[in-house]
Design a protein around this motif. Structure first.
Motif, PDB file in Angstrom:
ATOM      1  N   GLY A  72       2.788  -3.014  21.113  1.00 37.66           N
ATOM      2  CA  GLY A  72       2.011  -1.941  21.840  1.00 37.66           C
ATOM      3  C   GLY A  72       2.622  -0.796  22.033  1.00 37.66           C
ATOM      4  N   GLU A  73       4.192  -0.543  21.257  1.00 39.52           N
ATOM      5  CA  GLU A  73       5.006   1.305  21.042  1.00 39.52           C
ATOM      6  C   GLU A  73       4.293   1.339  20.005  1.00 39.52           C
ATOM      7  OE1 GLU A  73       8.089   2.116  23.531  1.00 39.52           O
ATOM      8  OE2 GLU A  73       6.029   1.111  24.339  1.00 39.52           O
ATOM      9  N   LEU A  74       4.751   0.730  18.639  1.00 41.51           N
ATOM     10  CA  LEU A  74       3.907   1.498  17.341  1.00 41.51           C
ATOM     11  C   LEU A  74       2.785   1.690  17.219  1.00 41.51           C
ATOM     12  CD1 LEU A  74       5.908  -0.918  14.715  1.00 41.51           C
ATOM     13  CD2 LEU A  74       6.596   1.692  15.686  1.00 41.51           C
ATOM     14  N   SER A  75       2.035   1.376  17.858  1.00 43.96           N
ATOM     15  CA  SER A  75       0.419   2.107  18.498  1.00 43.96           C
ATOM     16  C   SER A  75       0.302   3.176  19.341  1.00 43.96           C
ATOM     17  CB  SER A  75      -0.174   0.933  19.025  1.00 43.96           C
ATOM     18  OG  SER A  75      -0.361  -0.648  18.331  1.00 43.96           O
ATOM     19  N   VAL A 125       6.279   4.158   9.500  1.00 45.73           N
ATOM     20  CA  VAL A 125       5.982   3.168   8.501  1.00 45.73           C
ATOM     21  C   VAL A 125       8.106   1.552   8.256  1.00 45.73           C
ATOM     22  CG1 VAL A 125       5.612   2.962   5.989  1.00 45.73           C
ATOM     23  CG2 VAL A 125       4.815   5.186   7.409  1.00 45.73           C
ATOM     24  N   VAL A 126       8.447   2.309   8.503  1.00 46.37           N
ATOM     25  CA  VAL A 126       9.336   2.317   8.403  1.00 46.37           C
ATOM     26  C   VAL A 126       9.855   0.682   9.504  1.00 46.37           C
ATOM     27  CG1 VAL A 126      12.451   2.526   8.377  1.00 46.37           C
ATOM     28  CG2 VAL A 126      11.037   3.930   6.679  1.00 46.37           C
ATOM     29  N   ALA A 127       9.788   1.356  10.759  1.00 39.56           N
ATOM     30  CA  ALA A 127       9.771   0.305  11.996  1.00 39.56           C
ATOM     31  C   ALA A 127       9.019  -1.275  11.713  1.00 39.56           C
ATOM     32  CB  ALA A 127       9.317   1.386  12.510  1.00 39.56           C
ATOM     33  N   ALA A 128       7.495  -0.390  10.917  1.00 37.53           N
ATOM     34  CA  ALA A 128       5.924  -1.735  10.843  1.00 37.53           C
ATOM     35  C   ALA A 128       6.841  -2.601  10.347  1.00 37.53           C
ATOM     36  CB  ALA A 128       5.200  -0.679  10.735  1.00 37.53           C
ATOM     37  N   LEU A 129       7.023  -2.234   8.866  1.00 37.64           N
ATOM     38  CA  LEU A 129       7.868  -2.592   7.920  1.00 37.64           C
ATOM     39  C   LEU A 129       8.737  -4.016   7.994  1.00 37.64           C
ATOM     40  CD1 LEU A 129       7.361  -0.355   4.352  1.00 37.64           C
ATOM     41  CD2 LEU A 129       5.967  -2.677   5.730  1.00 37.64           C
ATOM     42  N   VAL A 130       9.897  -3.276   8.952  1.00 32.18           N
ATOM     43  CA  VAL A 130      10.770  -3.656   9.024  1.00 32.18           C
ATOM     44  C   VAL A 130      10.941  -4.778  10.231  1.00 32.18           C
ATOM     45  CG1 VAL A 130      12.819  -3.941  10.728  1.00 32.18           C
ATOM     46  CG2 VAL A 130      12.713  -2.545   8.631  1.00 32.18           C
ATOM     47  N   VAL A 131       9.915  -4.750  11.307  1.00 36.09           N
ATOM     48  CA  VAL A 131       9.694  -6.300  12.134  1.00 36.09           C
ATOM     49  C   VAL A 131       8.246  -7.041  11.692  1.00 36.09           C
ATOM     50  CG1 VAL A 131       8.243  -6.850  14.309  1.00 36.09           C
ATOM     51  CG2 VAL A 131       9.735  -3.833  13.805  1.00 36.09           C
ATOM     52  N   ALA A 132       7.720  -6.857  10.388  1.00 37.86           N
ATOM     53  CA  ALA A 132       6.463  -7.697   9.978  1.00 37.86           C
ATOM     54  C   ALA A 132       7.311  -8.743   8.819  1.00 37.86           C
ATOM     55  CB  ALA A 132       5.259  -6.430   8.919  1.00 37.86           C
ATOM     56  N   LEU A 139       0.592  -5.166  11.735  1.00 32.33           N
ATOM     57  CA  LEU A 139       2.146  -3.971  11.608  1.00 32.33           C
ATOM     58  C   LEU A 139       2.141  -3.966   9.864  1.00 32.33           C
ATOM     59  CD1 LEU A 139       4.525  -6.272  13.358  1.00 32.33           C
ATOM     60  CD2 LEU A 139       4.674  -4.542  13.648  1.00 32.33           C
ATOM     61  N   LEU A 140       1.391  -4.584   9.415  1.00 35.04           N
ATOM     62  CA  LEU A 140       1.520  -3.732   8.009  1.00 35.04           C
ATOM     63  C   LEU A 140      -0.172  -2.845   8.209  1.00 35.04           C
ATOM     64  CD1 LEU A 140       1.325  -7.238   6.064  1.00 35.04           C
ATOM     65  CD2 LEU A 140       3.057  -5.632   6.046  1.00 35.04           C
ATOM     66  N   VAL A 146      -1.508   2.920   8.081  1.00 39.56           N
ATOM     67  CA  VAL A 146      -2.334   4.077   8.111  1.00 39.56           C
ATOM     68  C   VAL A 146      -1.619   4.591   8.758  1.00 39.56           C
ATOM     69  CG1 VAL A 146      -3.533   5.279  10.470  1.00 39.56           C
ATOM     70  CG2 VAL A 146      -3.667   2.619   9.226  1.00 39.56           C
ATOM     71  N   ALA A 147       0.169   4.246   9.495  1.00 38.09           N
ATOM     72  CA  ALA A 147       0.781   5.753   9.100  1.00 38.09           C
ATOM     73  C   ALA A 147       1.544   6.793   7.936  1.00 38.09           C
ATOM     74  CB  ALA A 147       2.525   4.506   9.571  1.00 38.09           C
ATOM     75  N   LEU A 148       1.191   5.066   6.857  1.00 43.92           N
ATOM     76  CA  LEU A 148       1.941   6.037   5.821  1.00 43.92           C
ATOM     77  C   LEU A 148       0.670   7.089   5.454  1.00 43.92           C
ATOM     78  CD1 LEU A 148       3.205   6.418   2.929  1.00 43.92           C
ATOM     79  CD2 LEU A 148       1.366   4.651   2.569  1.00 43.92           C
ATOM     80  N   GLN A 149      -0.622   6.914   5.935  1.00 49.44           N
ATOM     81  CA  GLN A 149      -1.711   8.351   5.625  1.00 49.44           C
ATOM     82  C   GLN A 149      -1.317   9.216   6.038  1.00 49.44           C
ATOM     83  OE1 GLN A 149      -4.266   7.122   3.245  1.00 49.44           O
ATOM     84  NE2 GLN A 149      -2.884   4.903   3.261  1.00 49.44           N
TER      85      GLN A 149
END
Length: 376
Positions: A226-229, A188-195, A172-173, A178-181
């Protein structure tokens, strides 16, 4: 970063609350201490996924107040993931939901994501070309199989304290980085929230194992990965599709290799549980040899010592995926290298020839000196 911290704090508190309340409800405990995949010595509540899920819901609601479009997107993602989470959570409570039904519910969740979020696989990158396909009869089944397969794969590697959770957090991080790049703020926000929610649960799960992730938590984390990827890769053409392949290759290849081993080598059902996953072999043939298995303390220590081996294995894929997220040919080469390394390592351990760097030597206990009667 504030989203990560909020989610982390909420998850820590919610998981602690669940641990305290679970003592009154014996149905939520994992009492099966003799199963082929069981390595704990006391009954432990296995509904830790509930704390992760609720922490993400609460943090998403807070995010919607601050940035409505991002918060609404995360809540929509939660609507889809709730179907996958529900199947695993009901299994945690009742022990009566078959793997086929849980997989079917995860596939339904992936279909919802396909239509509600636009999470669909429509291209595959190659070093000098890109295959694109917009036909729904091809994109829909490919997306559903990929997302549901990843969710199931995370559930399969959830065998030791902290294993699936830390692997998911690192992935997730990576997605967030990569989303930040590519300036994809939603990912970015969704991945950090779940992480953050997963990290809050980890406080109580590793190393002591006061609560387990459970099928609900594993399916939820796997589905979100899976969804975020899919969303990151398909919304940003500059990110190679092989980034997602390499990022997720450890749990996915573990699942494919296990299915092949059961079906073709042992003549069993691919979904049948067994005790010879790579993490199980490392525990039995590397860690237990070092710490012994004579009492509860040694077993708990062995449980905690097993996960770091697999964290490092996963990082062999996560780190290069994060560094070379746009270079298809490098990602393909690293994916091949990972597969070869995995099979080599599995073969060495199963033949009792574990590499020397994996062996933790037993500590010799000091012997009591014999008394010399001449000195008395």
């Amino acid at each position: 970063m504030s989203s990560f911290l909020i989610s982390f704090i909420v998850s820590v508190l919610l998981t602690l609350f669940i641990i305290k309340q679970a003592r009154r409800h014996h149905a939520v405990f994992d009492h099966d201490l003799d199963g082929v995949q069981k390595v704990h010595v006391r009954a432990v509540p296995r509904i830790g996924g509930a704390g992760i899920f609720m922490a993400v819901v609460i943090t998403a609601a807070i995010a919607m107040l601050r940035t409505p479009h991002i918060g609404q997107g995360i809540l929509m993602l939660l609507v889809c993931s709730s179907v996958a989470f529900a199947g695993g959570f009901v299994e945690d409570l009742t022990k009566n939901v078959s793997p086929a039904r849980r997989l079917l519910l995860t596939m339904v969740a992936a279909v919802m994501g396909f239509y509600l979020l636009g999470a669909r696989i429509e291209r595959i990158d190659w070093p000098y070309a890109t295959w694109t396909f917009s036909y729904i009869w091809l994109a829909l089944p490919l997306t559903v199989l990929a997302v549901a397969g990843i969710a199931n794969a995370v559930n399969i590697i959830d065998g030791f304290n902290g294993l699936a959770t830390v692997v998911s957090i690192t992935m997730l991080l990576s997605l967030g980085y990569v989303a930040l790049q590519v300036n994809d703020t939603f990912i970015v926000v969704a991945a950090l929230v779940v992480a953050g929610a997963a990290a809050g649960f980890l406080v109580w799960n590793y190393p002591a194992g006061l609560i387990f992730l459970g099928d609900g938590g594993a399916y939820f984390l796997g589905f979100m990965l899976g969804e975020l990827s899919v969303l990151l890769v398909m919304r940003n053409p500059e990110v190679s599709t092989w980034y997602a392949v390499l990022l997720l290759i450890y749990p996915v290849f573990e699942t494919l290799f296990s299915a092949y081993r059961r079906l073709f080598l042992r003549g069993q059902s691919p979904g049948a549980p067994d005790g010879i996953h790579l993490h199980s072999l490392i525990f039995r043939r590397v860690v237990v040899w070092a710490v012994g298995r004579h009492d509860a303390r040694a077993l708990n220590l062995g449980n905690a010592m097993t996960s770091p081996y697999l964290w490092m294995l996963s990082l062999m894929a996560v780190v290069p995926a994060t560094l070379f997220w746009r270079h298809t040919w490098v990602l393909m080469g690293m994916a091949l290298l990972f597969v070869v390394s995995y099979v080599w390592l599995y073969a060495r351990i199963v033949r009792f020839r574990s590499p020397r760097w994996m062996i933790v030597r037993r500590k010799k206990l000091p012997r009591h000196k014999k008394r010399d009667p001449k000195k008395d």
